[in-house]
Design an enzyme around this catalytic site. Sequence first.
Site, mmCIF file in Angstrom:
data_model
loop_
_atom_site.group_PDB
_atom_site.id
_atom_site.type_symbol
_atom_site.label_atom_id
_atom_site.label_comp_id
_atom_site.label_asym_id
_atom_site.label_seq_id
_atom_site.Cartn_x
_atom_site.Cartn_y
_atom_site.Cartn_z
ATOM 1 N N LYS A 194 0.833 -1.214 0.000
ATOM 2 C CA LYS A 194 0.000 0.000 0.000
ATOM 3 C C LYS A 194 0.866 1.262 0.000
ATOM 4 O O LYS A 194 0.639 2.186 -0.773
ATOM 5 C CB LYS A 194 -0.914 0.031 1.249
ATOM 6 C CG LYS A 194 -1.850 -1.162 1.355
ATOM 7 C CD LYS A 194 -2.839 -0.987 2.491
ATOM 8 C CE LYS A 194 -2.216 -0.986 3.880
ATOM 9 N NZ LYS A 194 -1.709 -2.286 4.325
ATOM 10 N N ARG A 245 -9.235 0.537 9.794
ATOM 11 C CA ARG A 245 -8.820 -0.840 10.057
ATOM 12 C C ARG A 245 -9.848 -1.569 10.895
ATOM 13 O O ARG A 245 -9.661 -2.753 11.183
ATOM 14 C CB ARG A 245 -7.490 -0.838 10.789
ATOM 15 C CG ARG A 245 -6.249 -1.055 9.906
ATOM 16 C CD ARG A 245 -5.035 -0.927 10.804
ATOM 17 N NE ARG A 245 -3.867 -1.647 10.380
ATOM 18 C CZ ARG A 245 -2.809 -1.079 9.805
ATOM 19 N NH1 ARG A 245 -2.835 0.189 9.488
ATOM 20 N NH2 ARG A 245 -1.732 -1.807 9.557
ATOM 21 N N ARG A 297 0.053 -9.305 13.587
ATOM 22 C CA ARG A 297 -0.539 -8.257 12.735
ATOM 23 C C ARG A 297 -1.532 -8.871 11.753
ATOM 24 O O ARG A 297 -2.579 -8.287 11.479
ATOM 25 C CB ARG A 297 0.570 -7.490 11.992
ATOM 26 C CG ARG A 297 1.292 -6.520 12.930
ATOM 27 C CD ARG A 297 2.648 -6.127 12.402
ATOM 28 N NE ARG A 297 2.593 -5.296 11.217
ATOM 29 C CZ ARG A 297 3.639 -5.117 10.401
ATOM 30 N NH1 ARG A 297 4.800 -5.724 10.644
ATOM 31 N NH2 ARG A 297 3.530 -4.348 9.360
HETATM 32 P P1 AMP Z 1 1.194 0.127 9.074
HETATM 33 O O1 AMP Z 1 2.348 1.025 8.857
HETATM 34 O O2 AMP Z 1 -0.051 0.566 8.341
HETATM 35 O O3 AMP Z 1 1.526 -1.320 8.850
HETATM 36 O O4 AMP Z 1 0.808 0.257 10.649
HETATM 37 C C1 AMP Z 1 1.693 -0.095 11.654
HETATM 38 C C2 AMP Z 1 0.993 -0.154 12.999
HETATM 39 O O5 AMP Z 1 0.436 1.117 13.305
HETATM 40 C C3 AMP Z 1 -0.169 -1.127 13.085
HETATM 41 O O6 AMP Z 1 0.247 -2.449 13.324
HETATM 42 C C4 AMP Z 1 -0.915 -0.547 14.277
HETATM 43 O O7 AMP Z 1 -0.306 -0.835 15.499
HETATM 44 C C5 AMP Z 1 -0.777 0.955 14.031
HETATM 45 N N1 AMP Z 1 -1.885 1.446 13.174
HETATM 46 C C6 AMP Z 1 -1.770 1.978 11.937
HETATM 47 N N2 AMP Z 1 -2.983 2.324 11.449
HETATM 48 C C7 AMP Z 1 -3.874 1.977 12.379
HETATM 49 C C8 AMP Z 1 -5.292 2.026 12.472
HETATM 50 N N3 AMP Z 1 -6.030 2.508 11.471
HETATM 51 N N4 AMP Z 1 -5.878 1.595 13.605
HETATM 52 C C9 AMP Z 1 -5.156 1.106 14.617
HETATM 53 N N5 AMP Z 1 -3.842 0.979 14.593
HETATM 54 C C10 AMP Z 1 -3.188 1.412 13.502
#
Ligand code: AMP
Length: 370
Positions: free
Chosen positions: A194, A269, A326
């Site tokens: 993404k 999410r 995750r």
């Molecule tokens: P990402 O960079 O999108 O993989 O996000 C890394 C981490 O950030 C996730 O594993 C969550 O701990 C937190 N995070 C990111 N976006 C969200 C969201 N929309 N809701 C809750 N936690 C989030």
Amino acid sequence: MSIIKLHDRFFKTYITSEMINKAIYKMAQLIEKDCKDETPLFIGILNGSFMFVADFIRTYRFDCEVSFVKLASYEGTNSSGKVKQLIGLTENIENRTVIILEDIIDTGGTLEEIYNIFRTKKLKQLKIATLFFKPDVYKKALHIDYVGIQIPDKFIVGYGLDYNGLGRNYPDIYQLTTHNMKNIVLFGPPGAGKGTQAEVLKQKYSLVHISTGDVFRYNIKNATELGLLAKSYMDKGDLVPDQVTIDMLKAEVDKNPDANGFIFDGFPRTVSQAEALDAFLTEKGETINGMVALEVPEDLLVERLLKRGETSGRADDQDEEKIRNRFNEYNTKTAILKDFYDKQGKYYGVNGVGSIEDITERLSTIFDEL
Ligand code: AMP
């Protein structure tokens, strides 16, 4: 910029009260100069002009009188069946200098009717002043003596003007707005690509990219209160609590009032985040155009994430257990969003396996349509 909803329509700020005040001040000065030996009678045309007239009169520094009339139509016997009549005019206006105060003149139809009625009253002088004027649609030969602000042919409300009765009470002028932003949820499990694709697509479509993960990481790096809170969840691969994430996302959107649209990456999410996003955009007269999802098999994702972990410095990419957690969060709380958007006819799945360029191409075909 602010957005208001009146009945079924959305309107956005167009002319602020400061701009209106300035225009009124200039008009008053001109009229003062032209009427310095007179006590003009200002006649406001109801309903729309009441705010303009009140502000205008407050600005006018010399002797003057003020009255209001309304143009009413009643069933008559002439060919059109309707006869126009002025109601409310009780004073003797013979030999007076009368200045009609209109809130807005567009085609000039109403103005002409009013003008023709006044013309029969043996006035000394009859002049016309309007706060707003649409030169592109004005069809009459009648000269307009004083114009506050010229506007293109847009439907406006506020400052006395209404849309089906509503909107007169706003101090600023608003214009009709349509959903013209492109707001896209870029969706997919961790490691689907993404972030990589969003970087390319945001340039191509001039959109603002909001990655909630990136915003959290930025806050962690800068040791903000939000960062400290998010860190404990992120390090384990858990989701950060909804309310924290939703508030943060809203703040990010509000930082970009002039955006053509957004690519939401990593948000929503959970169903509650998706509902909050819908409500938030609706308040702004906007909507999600589509959820575009990168579909990639889980084994390949684990491989990609471990590889990324070698260079990304992300604790949550380096340990297979955290990665699995995750995915677990994704499968139990996030994957369901496919149904959420599918029910609204907004889900678009894309094969996320292939070269970066090929995948961009596949995504672009959908972005073009949204
Ligand atoms: P990402 O960079 O999108 O993989 O996000 C890394 C981490 O950030 C996730 O594993 C969550 O701990 C937190 N995070 C990111 N976006 C969200 C969201 N929309 N809701 C809750 N936690 C989030």
